[in-house]
Design a protein around this motif. Structure first.
Motif, mmCIF file in Angstrom:
data_model
loop_
_atom_site.group_PDB
_atom_site.id
_atom_site.type_symbol
_atom_site.label_atom_id
_atom_site.label_comp_id
_atom_site.label_asym_id
_atom_site.label_seq_id
_atom_site.Cartn_x
_atom_site.Cartn_y
_atom_site.Cartn_z
ATOM 1 N N ALA A 21 28.333 47.228 36.072
ATOM 2 C CA ALA A 21 27.997 46.262 37.127
ATOM 3 C C ALA A 21 26.711 45.509 36.787
ATOM 4 C CB ALA A 21 27.859 46.977 38.474
ATOM 5 N N GLY A 25 26.624 41.649 36.194
ATOM 6 C CA GLY A 25 25.915 40.923 37.243
ATOM 7 C C GLY A 25 24.695 40.179 36.754
ATOM 8 N N GLU A 70 18.931 42.963 43.594
ATOM 9 C CA GLU A 70 19.281 42.349 44.877
ATOM 10 C C GLU A 70 19.818 40.940 44.646
ATOM 11 O OE1 GLU A 70 17.302 41.803 49.271
ATOM 12 O OE2 GLU A 70 16.033 41.360 47.535
ATOM 13 N N THR A 72 21.570 39.933 42.210
ATOM 14 C CA THR A 72 22.946 40.019 41.711
ATOM 15 C C THR A 72 23.903 40.535 42.778
ATOM 16 O OG1 THR A 72 22.760 42.284 40.900
ATOM 17 C CG2 THR A 72 22.138 40.513 39.369
ATOM 18 N N GLY A 73 23.354 41.046 43.880
ATOM 19 C CA GLY A 73 24.197 41.592 44.944
ATOM 20 C C GLY A 73 24.452 43.078 44.809
ATOM 21 N N ILE A 74 23.880 43.727 43.805
ATOM 22 C CA ILE A 74 24.096 45.161 43.608
ATOM 23 C C ILE A 74 23.352 45.973 44.664
ATOM 24 C CG2 ILE A 74 23.589 47.079 42.025
ATOM 25 C CD1 ILE A 74 24.255 45.143 39.717
ATOM 26 N N THR A 76 20.899 45.803 48.382
ATOM 27 C CA THR A 76 20.535 45.033 49.556
ATOM 28 C C THR A 76 19.456 45.803 50.317
ATOM 29 O OG1 THR A 76 21.374 43.812 51.475
ATOM 30 C CG2 THR A 76 22.288 46.014 51.108
ATOM 31 N N ARG A 98 25.261 48.148 47.351
ATOM 32 C CA ARG A 98 26.397 47.399 47.907
ATOM 33 C C ARG A 98 27.611 47.741 47.053
ATOM 34 N NH1 ARG A 98 25.884 41.567 48.058
ATOM 35 N NH2 ARG A 98 27.743 41.772 49.313
ATOM 36 N N GLU A 100 30.756 47.574 47.475
ATOM 37 C CA GLU A 100 31.842 46.588 47.376
ATOM 38 C C GLU A 100 31.509 45.535 46.317
ATOM 39 O OE1 GLU A 100 28.837 45.079 50.119
ATOM 40 O OE2 GLU A 100 29.922 46.971 50.143
ATOM 41 N N ARG A 101 30.251 45.135 46.237
ATOM 42 C CA ARG A 101 29.833 44.158 45.217
ATOM 43 C C ARG A 101 29.862 44.790 43.826
ATOM 44 N NH1 ARG A 101 29.861 39.595 42.636
ATOM 45 N NH2 ARG A 101 27.878 39.049 41.681
ATOM 46 N N GLU A 104 33.345 44.724 42.695
ATOM 47 C CA GLU A 104 33.713 43.368 42.257
ATOM 48 C C GLU A 104 33.193 43.086 40.850
ATOM 49 O OE1 GLU A 104 32.103 40.570 45.026
ATOM 50 O OE2 GLU A 104 33.299 41.328 46.694
ATOM 51 N N LEU A 105 31.959 43.488 40.584
ATOM 52 C CA LEU A 105 31.376 43.235 39.270
ATOM 53 C C LEU A 105 32.072 44.045 38.181
ATOM 54 C CD1 LEU A 105 27.604 43.072 40.222
ATOM 55 C CD2 LEU A 105 28.997 41.211 39.284
#
Length: 136
Positions: A21, A25, A70, A72-74, A76, A98, A100-101, A104-105
């Motif tokens: 990830a 990311g 944060e 990259t959305g990994i 929060t 996160r 779910e993120r 996705e990655l």
């Protein structure tokens, strides 16, 4: 179990999952696997088996890495407010994964790799004449 099925059912975040990830990311081409793995291990050492950690345990250098993840959305943040006995408000800041993120990655990385292979195979089929510049 296929990798995407595994990622979709992620209950426990593994070092390998977080490494993938982070590479996907941040910058898949620019960050070596070993560096991504080192960062993943460093981050997991803070969390242990917890879902969230309190921000005030971080040193400034560590917080910089958390802010990068944060972006990259990994990771929060969330905050909690409580009233102290003397009436003052106290804010506690937390960091959370996160998942779910991260999923996705992980899945997006393998799909992107497959697309990249498809694109490069088109050029592999061209013969040497196709690459010659016509000077007329």
């Amino acid at each position: 179990m296929a990798k995407s099925e595994k990622a979709g059912k992620m209950d426990t975040l593994t070092l390998d999952d977080l490494t993938v990830a982070i590479r996907n990311g941040i910058d898949r081409e620019g960050m070596p696997e070993e560096q991504a793995k080192h960062m993943a291990q460093h981050i997991l050492n803070f969390f242990g088996y917890s879902e969230r950690i309190i921000d005030n345990i971080l040193e400034p250098e560590d917080r910089d890495a958390f802010y990068m993840l944060e972006d990259t959305g990994i990771l929060t943040t969330e905050r909690e407010e409580t009233t102290l006995y003397d009436g003052r408000e106290w804010r506690i800041h937390y960091w959370l994964f996160r998942k779910e993120r991260i999923t996705e990655l992980i899945e997006g990385g393998s799909a992107m790799d497959a697309e990249a292979e498809d694109v490069s195979s088109v050029y592999d089929e061209l013969d040497a004449e196709a690459w010659q510049r016509n000077s007329s």
